[in-house]
Scaffold this active site. Structure first.
Site, PDB file in Angstrom:
ATOM      1  N   GLU A   1       0.805  -1.221   0.000  1.00 19.49           N
ATOM      2  CA  GLU A   1       0.000   0.000   0.000  1.00 19.49           C
ATOM      3  C   GLU A   1       0.842   1.277   0.000  1.00 19.49           C
ATOM      4  O   GLU A   1       0.788   2.065   0.966  1.00 19.49           O
ATOM      5  CB  GLU A   1      -0.961  -0.001   1.203  1.00 19.49           C
ATOM      6  CG  GLU A   1      -1.889  -1.199   1.221  1.00 19.49           C
ATOM      7  CD  GLU A   1      -2.891  -1.165   2.387  1.00 19.49           C
ATOM      8  OE1 GLU A   1      -2.751  -0.317   3.278  1.00 19.49           O
ATOM      9  OE2 GLU A   1      -3.819  -1.984   2.385  1.00 19.49           O
TER      10      GLU A   1
ATOM     11  N   GLU B   1      -5.228  -8.576   0.804  1.00 20.37           N
ATOM     12  CA  GLU B   1      -5.930  -8.195   2.033  1.00 20.37           C
ATOM     13  C   GLU B   1      -7.392  -7.940   1.714  1.00 20.37           C
ATOM     14  O   GLU B   1      -7.719  -7.308   0.700  1.00 20.37           O
ATOM     15  CB  GLU B   1      -5.382  -6.897   2.658  1.00 20.37           C
ATOM     16  CG  GLU B   1      -4.026  -7.022   3.276  1.00 20.37           C
ATOM     17  CD  GLU B   1      -3.557  -5.718   3.912  1.00 20.37           C
ATOM     18  OE1 GLU B   1      -4.403  -4.891   4.315  1.00 20.37           O
ATOM     19  OE2 GLU B   1      -2.331  -5.538   3.990  1.00 20.37           O
TER      20      GLU B   1
HETATM   21  O1  IFM Z   1      -4.172  -2.936   9.200  1.00 14.42           O
HETATM   22  C1  IFM Z   1      -4.102  -2.438   7.914  1.00 14.42           C
HETATM   23  C2  IFM Z   1      -2.924  -3.012   7.176  1.00 14.42           C
HETATM   24  O2  IFM Z   1      -1.730  -2.747   7.836  1.00 14.42           O
HETATM   25  C3  IFM Z   1      -2.826  -2.425   5.790  1.00 14.42           C
HETATM   26  N1  IFM Z   1      -4.079  -2.527   5.096  1.00 14.42           N
HETATM   27  C4  IFM Z   1      -5.261  -2.108   5.773  1.00 14.42           C
HETATM   28  C5  IFM Z   1      -5.352  -2.772   7.130  1.00 14.42           C
HETATM   29  C6  IFM Z   1      -6.629  -2.319   7.856  1.00 14.42           C
HETATM   30  O3  IFM Z   1      -6.642  -0.946   8.034  1.00 14.42           O
END
Ligand code: IFM
Length: 439
Positions: free
Chosen positions: A166, A343
């Site tokens: 990210e 994710e």
């Molecule tokens: O916890 C975070 C993660 O570190 C990166 N992506 C989003 C998740 C939830 O906010």
């Protein structure tokens, strides 16, 4: 309704990151990261929470991996803490830190769990921040050295190496809104940081390949479709701008060797000759993190999103169809490599009562997103795996420990782990997938 069917060799996993779970912040030679500094600065995080202990995963990883194996999952995505393996971000390597990740990878393989490693999930060595951090172009070179060392060391045992997690968050939450470490509030700095992150990704891929690293290499981007509240021209233009800033800002350099243009986009980084050639290395895979859609309205006050499926404890709209829309959209717009959903998950106000957590909302979220994912696959998107965020309740950055994303509840006082209802649901879902394939 019957389950959607996924490919037989699909990676079913869970994801975590180093600072959010490891703890052991000052142990075995780990150096400080920007998140240690930020979290220990008064007023930066809810309750002043920090990752000094977190889920104590540094000591408890064997039990945590037993949980993953018990869920019948075949993949795990984790990140390496750069300051644990190279405390100053350059120069000397920390043998104990390197040995930790060797042990971690071997412990996964022993349990039949495929490791997916991420090199940078936001814990930059503080020593590099002291020299300008990601605003300093040299950090891209330091990152390349780090990537080669880790790639050579782990590349024969992991199924994937992601450079960044990210980069939008590192750039904008870290350098524009100041919500994340290092806490800058400078929009021009944020776009320059995004450029250096992309450059570091490309240089690292080139260097790892030149060093003979065997593992598939890629990057993880957080993405959302931008949905206009109406089809008025002003809403459409706003949606186009948000999509350019959030999605195309990273996809265009990676796939098209340019930054996007859109009305209302004014800030661009300094780009040197050949930077785009360095950035646009072939990707073996692309990781996508999806949580919610971006809803845009140009009205004052803004027209609210319908939020038909509710909101999470982060206040994020639950919108599973957005995952399908996003994937089919980027599939049309770019020539994509294989995709992993690296994710997807939700924070929920879970409570542990008599040894149980009844998180029906998370089950509905997971089910809805898996169905949406199967629609994207049916529409031709090549998706190879899905990682729920997160295995454990953990340190949710500036929100501290208040927000619980885990399939597994963590009692931070005792470090007791308890499988939530959603963990059981995911185990059964994956078991049905296997059974459907005769495995
Ligand atoms: O916890 C975070 C993660 O570190 C990166 N992506 C989003 C998740 C939830 O906010």
């Amino acid at each position: 309704m019957t389950d959607p069917r996924f490919p037989s060799d699909f990676h079913w996993g869970v994801a975590t990151s180093s600072y959010q779970i490891e703890g052991a912040a000052a142990e075995d030679g780990r150096g400080p990261s920007i998140w240690d500094t930020f979290a220990h600065t008064p007023g930066k995080t809810v309750n002043g929470d920090h990752g000094d202990v977190a889920c104590d995963h540094y000591h408890r990883y064997p039990q945590d991996f037993d949980l993953i194996a018990g869920l019948g999952l075949n993949a795990y995505r984790f990140s390496i803490a750069w300051p644990r393996v190279q405390p100053q971000g350059k120069g000397a390597w920390n043998a104990k830190g390197l040995a930790f990740y060797d042990r971690l990878v071997d412990a996964l393989l022993e349990r039949g769990i495929t490791p997916h490693a991420t090199l940078y999930h936001w814990d930059l060595p503080q020593a590099l921040q002291d020299e300008g951090g990601w605003l300093n172009r040299d950090t891209a070179l330091r990152f390349t050295d780090y990537a080669v060392t880790m790639g050579v060391r782990l590349g024969d045992r992991v199924a994937a190496i992601c450079t960044h997690n990210e980069p939008w968050c590192t750039a904008h939450l870290g350098h524009h809104s100041g919500k994340f470490a290092p806490g800058l509030k400078d929009p021009q700095a944020a776009v320059q940081v995004a450029h250096h992150l992309l450059l570091s990704h490309g240089l690292a891929l080139q260097a790892m390949r030149a060093a003979g690293v065997k593992a598939p290499l890629g990057i993880v981007l957080n993405q959302s479709p931008a949905v206009p509240a109406t089809d008025r021209a002003t809403d459409l233009a706003l949606a186009e701008r948000e999509y350019a800033l959030f999605v195309r800002w990273f996809m265009d350099p990676l796939f098209l060797k340019r930054y996007p243009t859109a009305s209302g986009v004014h800030l661009y980084p300094q780009v040197r000759e050949n930077d785009f050639d360095a950035i646009a290395q072939p990707l073996d895979f692309l990781g996508i993190n999806y949580y919610t859609r971006i809803w845009v309205s140009s009205e004052e006050p803004p027209r609210p999103a319908p939020r038909m499926d509710g909101v999470t404890d982060m206040g994020w709209e639950v919108y599973p169809q957005g995952l399908a829309d996003l994937l089919t959209g980027i599939h049309r717009e770019y020539k994509l490599p294989p995709i992993y959903i690296t994710e997807n998950g939700m924070a929920n106000a879970d409570t542990l009562v008599e040894g149980k957590v009844h998180d029906a909302q998370r089950i509905a979220y997971l089910k809805g997103h898996l169905e949406a994912l199967s629609r994207a696959i049916a529409a031709g998107v090549d998706v190879r795996g899905f990682f729920y965020w997160s295995l454990l309740d953990n340190y949710e950055w500036d929100s501290g420990y208040d927000k619980r994303f885990g399939l597994v509840h963590v009692d931070y006082a005792t470090q007791q782990r308890t499988l939530k209802d959603s963990a059981h649901w995911y185990r059964e879902f994956v078991a049905r997938q296997r059974a459907a394939h005769g495995a």
